[in-house]
Design a protein around this motif. Structure first.
Motif, PDB file in Angstrom:
ATOM      1  N   GLY A   1      43.774  37.064  35.626  1.00  0.00           N
ATOM      2  CA  GLY A   1      43.891  36.103  36.671  1.00  0.00           C
ATOM      3  C   GLY A   1      45.473  35.710  36.901  1.00  0.00           C
TER       4      GLY A   1
ATOM      5  N   ALA B   1      40.146  39.675  47.904  1.00  0.00           N
ATOM      6  CA  ALA B   1      39.918  39.259  46.572  1.00  0.00           C
ATOM      7  C   ALA B   1      39.865  37.834  46.279  1.00  0.00           C
ATOM      8  CB  ALA B   1      40.790  40.154  45.749  1.00  0.00           C
ATOM      9  N   ALA B   2      40.886  37.144  47.109  1.00  0.00           N
ATOM     10  CA  ALA B   2      41.319  35.721  46.969  1.00  0.00           C
ATOM     11  C   ALA B   2      40.081  35.130  47.679  1.00  0.00           C
ATOM     12  CB  ALA B   2      42.468  35.242  47.580  1.00  0.00           C
TER      13      ALA B   2
ATOM     14  N   GLU C   1      31.271  40.907  38.729  1.00  0.00           N
ATOM     15  CA  GLU C   1      31.716  40.835  40.057  1.00  0.00           C
ATOM     16  C   GLU C   1      33.128  40.473  39.981  1.00  0.00           C
ATOM     17  OE1 GLU C   1      30.053  41.084  43.171  1.00  0.00           O
ATOM     18  OE2 GLU C   1      29.557  42.653  41.622  1.00  0.00           O
ATOM     19  N   MET C   2      33.518  39.787  38.646  1.00  0.00           N
ATOM     20  CA  MET C   2      34.963  39.534  38.414  1.00  0.00           C
ATOM     21  C   MET C   2      35.824  40.647  38.302  1.00  0.00           C
ATOM     22  SD  MET C   2      35.530  36.282  38.795  1.00  0.00           S
ATOM     23  CE  MET C   2      34.759  36.454  40.196  1.00  0.00           C
TER      24      MET C   2
ATOM     25  N   ARG D   1      29.771  43.906  47.262  1.00  0.00           N
ATOM     26  CA  ARG D   1      29.524  42.455  47.032  1.00  0.00           C
ATOM     27  C   ARG D   1      28.227  41.855  47.595  1.00  0.00           C
ATOM     28  NH1 ARG D   1      32.409  45.016  45.354  1.00  0.00           N
ATOM     29  NH2 ARG D   1      30.689  44.394  43.702  1.00  0.00           N
TER      30      ARG D   1
ATOM     31  N   PHE E   1      36.361  41.304  42.289  1.00  0.00           N
ATOM     32  CA  PHE E   1      37.635  40.779  42.377  1.00  0.00           C
ATOM     33  C   PHE E   1      38.723  41.409  41.811  1.00  0.00           C
ATOM     34  CE2 PHE E   1      40.701  37.944  39.850  1.00  0.00           C
ATOM     35  CZ  PHE E   1      41.340  37.507  40.938  1.00  0.00           C
TER      36      PHE E   1
ATOM     37  N   PHE F   1      43.069  30.098  44.207  1.00  0.00           N
ATOM     38  CA  PHE F   1      43.044  30.999  45.479  1.00  0.00           C
ATOM     39  C   PHE F   1      42.572  30.591  46.546  1.00  0.00           C
ATOM     40  CE2 PHE F   1      42.308  33.347  41.311  1.00  0.00           C
ATOM     41  CZ  PHE F   1      43.177  34.361  41.647  1.00  0.00           C
TER      42      PHE F   1
ATOM     43  N   PHE G   1      36.872  36.377  47.653  1.00  0.00           N
ATOM     44  CA  PHE G   1      35.677  36.194  46.582  1.00  0.00           C
ATOM     45  C   PHE G   1      36.054  35.318  45.329  1.00  0.00           C
ATOM     46  CE2 PHE G   1      33.401  38.737  43.709  1.00  0.00           C
ATOM     47  CZ  PHE G   1      32.234  38.704  44.310  1.00  0.00           C
ATOM     48  N   ALA G   2      37.171  35.282  44.940  1.00  0.00           N
ATOM     49  CA  ALA G   2      37.359  34.433  43.734  1.00  0.00           C
ATOM     50  C   ALA G   2      37.143  32.878  43.963  1.00  0.00           C
ATOM     51  CB  ALA G   2      38.783  34.649  43.360  1.00  0.00           C
TER      52      ALA G   2
END
Length: 392
Positions: A306, A30-31, A62-63, A105, A67, A371, A33-34
């Motif tokens: 977030g 996740a990090a 996608e967020m 993704r 994420f 991130f 990707f963010a």
């Protein structure tokens, strides 16, 4: 292969433990990707890159389903083991789920059509089903509602894909709004459990005020207000959003966030939760036509979601790798950067719309840096065994 220290040795355990427990791979994924996906979105917005879906749809999808979903699954797999005493996926099954998330993704970034939708859709039912099986086996009824959230998110994702493919007559943004509403509801429920408890345990002599009826009213009002928004209620729904905002503000005020101001691991959670009533108030203003809807969305998506994510993925990673629950300068900087991103995005939308593009660039930069800092600190920790030698 995991190699524990020799008896009598003071050296920490050595080995590879990335798939020992759910938070490890999914927090890191996740990090990473963010830190990548938001700058990519800025390039898409500038016309430098393109996505198979319209850019706004891809970014929001996608967020939420990339994420946020990764963090939710990592958190719930880890919490689920604590709630039930039963093992959640680890080892090869956990690695397979991580690969399934990654395949989603890639499918959303590079492909389109039914096959891409199917690959993306598969992750949440698989992960959510694995979690629910553990909760049902343990009879953990208190957590059934929370445990069902991945499947509810999967339903929203299904409706998004069906709408985007033209199979059903639905605005895909409505499905995305539904997903955001579900995430905010999860945040409201989990924050009510843990934020006041963390504060009470960490701040000596802290005074808190909590009323179960107010807590329930705030959660129910938020659910009704967000449902009215998702289903396209008119200006009259602004009253519901404003009522939910007031009740949420009263609720979190009782948790005494001011007492936590000297502890970054705490104040980041209190500050993040405050974005929920602010987002609801901005939603009311948008329903009355006073402000753009995007301001409310980003208050809830960047500020609340977030902020709570960066707070919880540091706190739970520290605790579950056997480290002290104390945020250093790097973590504190990451917290500040996420909230700077939220502030820049919301303020430029509401107060200085002529600077909205600059707000996007500032927010994206701050978000990505936050991130990246997380990855720098936590990549070696999350891929290595606990320092105390315990499993997990």
């Amino acid at each position: 292969m995991l190699q524990l220290e020799e008896p009598g040795s003071n050296e920490p355990p050595r080995g590879f433990a990335l798939f020992a427990l759910g938070f490890r791979p999914f927090y890191l994924l996740a990090a990473a990707f963010a830190a990548v996906a938001v700058p990519v979105w800025v390039l898409v917005l500038a016309g430098v890159l393109s996505t198979p879906l319209p850019g706004v749809w891809w970014h929001a999808h996608e967020m939420l389903f990339g994420f946020a979903a990764a963090v939710i699954i990592g958190f719930l797999f880890t919490a689920g083991r604590n709630w039930t005493g039963l093992d959640t996926p680890s080892g090869a099954p956990l690695a397979a789920l991580a690969l399934l998330w990654l395949a989603g993704r890639l499918a959303m970034a590079l492909g389109s059509g039914p096959w891409a939708a199917a690959v993306d859709f598969a992750f949440l039912p698989a992960a959510g089903g694995a979690l629910l099986r553990v909760l049902v086996r343990a009879g953990s009824r208190r957590n059934y509602v929370v445990g069902a959230l991945p499947l509810l998110l999967a339903t929203a994702n299904l409706f998004f894909h069906l709408a985007a493919l033209g199979v059903i007559a639905l605005d895909p943004l409505a499905a995305l709004h539904a997903a955001l509403a579900l995430v905010v509801m999860l945040e409201s429920l989990i924050a009510g459990r843990v934020v006041p408890m963390f504060t009470f345990n960490a701040v000596r002599g802290v005074k808190q005020w909590r009323n179960p009826k107010l807590e329930m009213a705030a959660v129910v009002a938020t659910l009704v207000a967000l449902a009215a928004w998702v289903f396209g209620a008119g200006a009259w729904a602004a009253a519901l959003s404003l009522l939910a905002a007031v009740l949420q503000l009263l609720r979190v005020a009782g948790w005494n966030g001011w007492a936590a101001r000297g502890q970054p691991l705490l104040w980041v959670l209190h500050l993040s939760v405050l974005w929920i009533p602010l987002g609801l108030a901005l939603l009311a203003a948008s329903q009355l036509g006073w402000l753009p809807r995007s301001a409310a969305i980003h208050a809830m998506a960047i500020g609340a979601t977030g902020g709570l994510i960066i707070g919880m993925i540091t706190r739970t990673a520290l605790g579950h790798t056997g480290r002290m629950l104390k945020a250093g300068k790097l973590e504190t900087a990451a917290y500040a950067l996420v909230h700077l991103a939220a502030f820049a995005r919301v303020v430029t939308l509401t107060a200085v719309p002529g600077m909205a593009l600059g707000g996007i660039h500032l927010a994206a930069t701050a978000w990505a840096l936050a991130f990246l800092l997380y990855l720098v600190r936590y990549l070696p920790w999350l891929s290595s065994p606990r320092v105390d030698g315990r499993p997990g």
